[in-house]
Design a protein around this motif. Structure first.
Motif, PDB file in Angstrom:
ATOM      1  N   LEU A 281       5.491  65.095  17.223  1.00  0.00           N
ATOM      2  CA  LEU A 281       5.685  66.498  17.073  1.00  0.00           C
ATOM      3  C   LEU A 281       6.725  66.497  15.778  1.00  0.00           C
ATOM      4  N   ASP A 282       7.178  65.447  15.302  1.00  0.00           N
ATOM      5  CA  ASP A 282       8.124  65.540  14.105  1.00  0.00           C
ATOM      6  C   ASP A 282       7.643  64.884  12.786  1.00  0.00           C
ATOM      7  N   GLY A 283       6.164  64.884  12.732  1.00  0.00           N
ATOM      8  CA  GLY A 283       5.435  64.396  11.765  1.00  0.00           C
ATOM      9  C   GLY A 283       4.825  63.061  11.843  1.00  0.00           C
ATOM     10  N   PRO A 284       4.217  62.565  10.813  1.00  0.00           N
ATOM     11  CA  PRO A 284       3.667  61.240  11.042  1.00  0.00           C
ATOM     12  C   PRO A 284       4.368  60.187  11.191  1.00  0.00           C
ATOM     13  N   CYS A 285       3.979  59.288  12.398  1.00  0.00           N
ATOM     14  CA  CYS A 285       4.749  58.146  12.537  1.00  0.00           C
ATOM     15  C   CYS A 285       4.127  56.928  12.399  1.00  0.00           C
ATOM     16  N   LEU A 286       4.673  55.869  11.851  1.00  0.00           N
ATOM     17  CA  LEU A 286       3.995  54.555  11.523  1.00  0.00           C
ATOM     18  C   LEU A 286       4.897  53.505  12.140  1.00  0.00           C
ATOM     19  N   SER A 287       4.171  52.554  12.684  1.00  0.00           N
ATOM     20  CA  SER A 287       4.859  51.297  13.165  1.00  0.00           C
ATOM     21  C   SER A 287       3.929  50.011  12.602  1.00  0.00           C
ATOM     22  N   ILE A 288       4.849  49.429  11.956  1.00  0.00           N
ATOM     23  CA  ILE A 288       4.147  47.996  11.252  1.00  0.00           C
ATOM     24  C   ILE A 288       4.705  46.859  11.574  1.00  0.00           C
ATOM     25  N   ARG A 289       3.994  46.068  12.369  1.00  0.00           N
ATOM     26  CA  ARG A 289       4.289  44.728  12.558  1.00  0.00           C
ATOM     27  C   ARG A 289       4.097  43.694  11.605  1.00  0.00           C
ATOM     28  N   LYS A 290       5.006  43.021  10.827  1.00  0.00           N
ATOM     29  CA  LYS A 290       4.651  42.599   9.516  1.00  0.00           C
ATOM     30  C   LYS A 290       3.769  41.149   9.668  1.00  0.00           C
ATOM     31  N   PHE A 291       2.982  40.704   9.109  1.00  0.00           N
ATOM     32  CA  PHE A 291       2.102  39.627   8.940  1.00  0.00           C
ATOM     33  C   PHE A 291       3.274  38.319   8.425  1.00  0.00           C
ATOM     34  N   SER A 292       3.513  37.306   9.237  1.00  0.00           N
ATOM     35  CA  SER A 292       4.690  36.471   8.672  1.00  0.00           C
ATOM     36  C   SER A 292       3.866  35.391   7.651  1.00  0.00           C
ATOM     37  N   LYS A 293       4.340  35.387   6.587  1.00  0.00           N
ATOM     38  CA  LYS A 293       3.787  34.327   5.663  1.00  0.00           C
ATOM     39  C   LYS A 293       3.964  32.873   5.931  1.00  0.00           C
ATOM     40  N   LYS A 294       5.195  32.640   6.958  1.00  0.00           N
ATOM     41  CA  LYS A 294       5.381  31.104   7.414  1.00  0.00           C
ATOM     42  C   LYS A 294       4.377  31.134   8.344  1.00  0.00           C
ATOM     43  N   LYS A 295       4.031  29.668   8.548  1.00  0.00           N
ATOM     44  CA  LYS A 295       3.208  29.007   9.550  1.00  0.00           C
ATOM     45  C   LYS A 295       4.077  28.416  10.673  1.00  0.00           C
ATOM     46  N   ILE A 296       4.243  29.218  11.560  1.00  0.00           N
ATOM     47  CA  ILE A 296       5.097  28.769  12.791  1.00  0.00           C
ATOM     48  C   ILE A 296       4.617  27.989  13.706  1.00  0.00           C
ATOM     49  N   ASP A 297       5.164  26.737  13.794  1.00  0.00           N
ATOM     50  CA  ASP A 297       4.859  25.641  14.872  1.00  0.00           C
ATOM     51  C   ASP A 297       5.687  25.453  15.957  1.00  0.00           C
ATOM     52  N   PHE A 298       5.734  24.407  16.717  1.00  0.00           N
ATOM     53  CA  PHE A 298       6.828  24.288  17.700  1.00  0.00           C
ATOM     54  C   PHE A 298       7.872  23.769  17.197  1.00  0.00           C
ATOM     55  N   ALA A 299       7.884  22.766  16.351  1.00  0.00           N
ATOM     56  CA  ALA A 299       9.031  22.144  15.413  1.00  0.00           C
ATOM     57  C   ALA A 299       9.884  23.608  14.850  1.00  0.00           C
ATOM     58  N   ALA A 300       9.288  24.314  14.148  1.00  0.00           N
ATOM     59  CA  ALA A 300       9.913  25.608  13.817  1.00  0.00           C
ATOM     60  C   ALA A 300      10.451  26.327  15.087  1.00  0.00           C
ATOM     61  N   MET A 301       9.799  26.670  16.029  1.00  0.00           N
ATOM     62  CA  MET A 301      10.390  27.458  17.244  1.00  0.00           C
ATOM     63  C   MET A 301      11.552  26.811  17.868  1.00  0.00           C
ATOM     64  N   VAL A 302      11.428  25.347  17.855  1.00  0.00           N
ATOM     65  CA  VAL A 302      12.620  24.666  18.365  1.00  0.00           C
ATOM     66  C   VAL A 302      13.884  24.753  17.578  1.00  0.00           C
ATOM     67  N   ALA A 303      13.662  24.766  16.254  1.00  0.00           N
ATOM     68  CA  ALA A 303      14.739  24.955  15.230  1.00  0.00           C
ATOM     69  C   ALA A 303      15.331  26.459  15.545  1.00  0.00           C
ATOM     70  N   ASN A 304      14.535  27.466  15.622  1.00  0.00           N
ATOM     71  CA  ASN A 304      14.866  28.724  15.817  1.00  0.00           C
ATOM     72  C   ASN A 304      15.642  28.974  17.256  1.00  0.00           C
ATOM     73  N   GLY A 305      15.492  27.992  18.154  1.00  0.00           N
ATOM     74  CA  GLY A 305      16.096  28.252  19.551  1.00  0.00           C
ATOM     75  C   GLY A 305      15.418  28.860  20.268  1.00  0.00           C
ATOM     76  N   SER A 306      13.929  29.189  19.887  1.00  0.00           N
ATOM     77  CA  SER A 306      13.042  29.642  21.147  1.00  0.00           C
ATOM     78  C   SER A 306      12.974  28.744  22.266  1.00  0.00           C
ATOM     79  N   MET A 307      12.820  27.320  22.204  1.00  0.00           N
ATOM     80  CA  MET A 307      12.454  26.430  23.119  1.00  0.00           C
ATOM     81  C   MET A 307      13.369  25.207  22.824  1.00  0.00           C
ATOM     82  N   ILE A 308      13.251  24.164  23.947  1.00  0.00           N
ATOM     83  CA  ILE A 308      14.083  22.954  23.597  1.00  0.00           C
ATOM     84  C   ILE A 308      12.725  21.935  23.378  1.00  0.00           C
TER      85      ILE A 308
END
Length: 454
Positions: free
Chosen positions: A186-213
Motif C-alpha cells: 500500500l505504501d509503495g514498493p517494498c524490498l527485503s534482501i537477505r545478504k549472501f555471506s562472503k565468509k564460509k561459516i563452519d562449526f568452528a566459526a559458529m562455536v566462536a560466535n556463541g551459536s553452540m558449544i
C-alpha cells in the motif's frame, strides 16, 4: 566522438548540455533546501552528458573517476560552490545509479549487514549483528525504489510490476531478494534482501560466535558424516541456511549432490553438485516449475544426497520418499518454532499433496525417514543459537516419539545484555545407533553427549 542522441560518450566532455529546470529531477537526499536546486540541475546536466550504454560497459572505479571529472567541470563552469567532498558524493551516487543498485549499493557492500528491508523511500532498515535499526539511506522517491527492484529482477530474467507484483530472485553474489509491488504494497514498493555471506561459516566459526558449544558441534559433525537425514527447523532469519551450509561442508567430495531451491543461496564446496532452481509462470500463467517438479526430477538424476533449501508445501511428501529410498544424508529446512512443531508441519504439508494418505501412514513415513531435527533460533540478544537437537526415535501407537539430544536452557543475562545459558543432554541411546555403529562413530557420539550434564 560521435554523440548518441542528446548524450555523448565520456571522451567528449566539451559537448554542450541542455539545461533542465530544477524541479525536473528530485533533490538528492538530505541536502539543504538552498542547495537542492543547483545540485538537482547539476545532476541532470551530468546525466545528459553520459551515454548509458558506454557507462554500463565501464568498470565502476573508472566510471566514478570520469564522473568526478565531469561533475568538477560542470560545477566550475556554472560557478557552483560545491566542496570536493560534495562533488565526490554526487559522483558516487551517480555511479551507483548507473552500474549498481543506487542507494542500496553501500549497504550491499557492508559485510556487517545481514538483512536490508526497504519499506519506502525514507524507511530503510538494516540488521547488524542480529539487531534491527533504521539506516540513514534514502531514495529520491518510490519510482527509484521500483526501478531498482526491476533492475534486480531483469538481471535474472524475471519481472515485477503491478500485473506481477510478487518476486523472489537473487543477486549476482547470491543474496536473496523478495519484492512486493503496489497494489499489494500500500505504501509503495517494498524490498527485503537477505545478504549472501562472503565468509564460509563452519562449526568452528559458529562455536566462536556463541551459536553452540564444542560438544554440540561435534554431534552435528558426526550426524553429517554418518549420512543422517536432517531437518533444520527455525523461524525467519534464525540461521537455517547457515546451519545447512555448515552441515554440507562435511559431505564427502565423491558424492553426487542435487540441491533444490526457490532462490539459490547454498554455498556447497563439493565438486559434484547439481543446482536446481524453481521457475515462476510466464505472462500467460504457464511454464511454472515448482519445487515438487524439481524434487521428482531429482530422483531420476542418481543423487547420493538431496538438499532442499526450504520445504514449504506438497514437496514434503517427495522429500520423505527420497529419504526412505536410499538417499540417506539428505537435508532440508522448514519453518517451525520447535522440533515437535516441525514434525507436525511436515505432516500437514504431506497432506496438502496427498489427501488420501491416512494419518498413521504419514507418521510412519516421517518416523522412518527423519533421523534428526536441529532447531535454531535467533534469541533476543541477537545471537543465533542451536536451541534444540531432537532424535526422531520411532512410532508408538499413533504418536511419533522424540528424544532431546541437546536442549539450550536460559539462565539469565550478563551486564551487556547477552544471554547466559547452558546445554543439557538426555544421554539416551539414539534411534539411529545402527548407523553410528556402521560408520564406527557410536563411541564418539556417546562421548560428545556425555560431556554435558543430564
Amino acid at each position: 566522438m560521435k554523440p548518441f542522441g542528446r548524450r555523448a560518450e565520456f571522451a567528449s566532455p566539451s559537448a554542450s548540455a541542455e539545461s533542465v529546470p530544477a524541479d525536473a529531477v528530485d533533490a538528492l537526499p538530505e541536502r539543504p533546501a538552498t542547495r537542492a536546486a543547483p545540485l538537482s540541475r547539476l545532476r541532470t546536466q551530468v546525466l545528459d552528458r553520459v551515454d548509458p550504454v558506454v557507462a554500463a560497459e565501464l568498470p565502476a572505479s573508472v566510471l566514478r573517476s570520469q564522473l568526478e571529472a565531469l561533475v568538477h567541470e560542470l560545477a566550475g563552469r556554472d560557478r557552483l560552490e560545491l566542496s570536493a567532498r560534495e562533488q565526490a558524493r554526487l559522483a558516487e551516487e551517480l555511479t551507483h545509479d548507473m552500474v549498481g543498485y543506487g542507494p542500496l549499493e553501500p549497504l550491499l557492500q557492508d559485510d556487517s549487514i545481514s538483512d536490508i528491508m526497504v519499506n519506502g523511500p525514507d524507511r530503510v532498515f538494516i540488521e547488524v549483528r542480529g539487531k534491527m535499526r533504521l539506516s540513514d539511506v534514502r531514495f529520491r522517491d518510490a519510482a527509484q525504489v521500483a526501478n531498482i527492484a526491476q533492475k534486480m529482477a531483469a538481471a535474472v530474467g524475471r519481472r515485477v510490476d503491478e500485473s506481477s507484483p510478487l518476486l523472489d530472485c537473487r543477486l549476482a553474489d547470491g543474496s536473496r531478494v523478495n519484492v512486493v509491488f503496489p497494489p499489494l504494497a500500500l505504501d509503495g514498493p517494498c524490498l527485503s534482501i537477505r545478504k549472501f555471506s562472503k565468509k564460509k561459516i563452519d562449526f568452528a566459526a559458529m562455536v566462536a560466535n556463541g551459536s553452540m558449544i564444542p560438544s554440540v558441534a561435534r554431534v552435528l559433525e558426526i550426524a553429517a558424516r554418518c549420512r543422517l537425514n536432517i531437518v533444520v527447523s527455525g523461524g525467519t532469519g534464525s540461521g537455517k541456511t547457515t546451519m545447512m551450509n555448515a552441515l554440507s561442508r562435511l559431505i564427502d567430495h565423491e558424492e553426487r549432490i542435487v540441491t533444490i531451491e526457490d532462490a539459490a543461496e547454498l554455498q556447497l564446496q563439493q565438486p559434484h553438485v547439481v543446482r536446481l532452481e524453481t521457475r515462476p509462470p510466464n505472462l500467460e500463467g504457464k511454464g511454472e516449475i515448482n519445487q515438487r517438479d524439481l524434487m521428482k526430477n531429482a530422483l531420476r538424476m542418481r543423487p547420493d544426497r538431496i538438499i532442499v533449501g526450504e520445504v514449504r508445501g506438497a514437496e514434503a511428501f517427495d522429500m520423505l520418499q527420497a529419504m526412505n529410498t536410499g538417499h540417506d544424508g539428505s537435508i532440508c529446512t522448514i519453518h517451525a518454532n520447535t522440533a515437535r512443531d516441525a514434525v507436525t508441519r511436515i505432516e500437514n504439508m504431506v497432506q496438502m499433496g496427498s489427501m488420501s494418505l491416512p494419518q498413521r501412514a504419514i507418521r510412519t513415513q516421517i518416523a522412518s525417514a527423519v533421523d534428526l531435527i536441529v532447531q535454531v533460533e535467533r534469541m533476543r540478544d541477537g545471537v543465533r543459537r542451536v536451541a534444540q537437537i531432537a532424535d526422531v526415535c520411532g512410532l508408538e501407537g499413533d504418536v511419533i516419539t522424540m528424544n532431546d539430544v541437546f536442549t539450550y536452557e536460559f539462565e539469565g543475562e550478563d551486564a551487556n545484555g547477552g544471554l547466559l545459558g547452558r546445554y543439557v543432554s538426555s544421554r539416551t541411546r539414539p534411534g539411529f545407533s545402527e548407523k553410528l555403529r556402521y560408520f564406527g562413530l557410536e563411541r564418539a557420539w556417546m562421548d560428545a553427549v556425555q560431556e554435558l550434564p543430564a
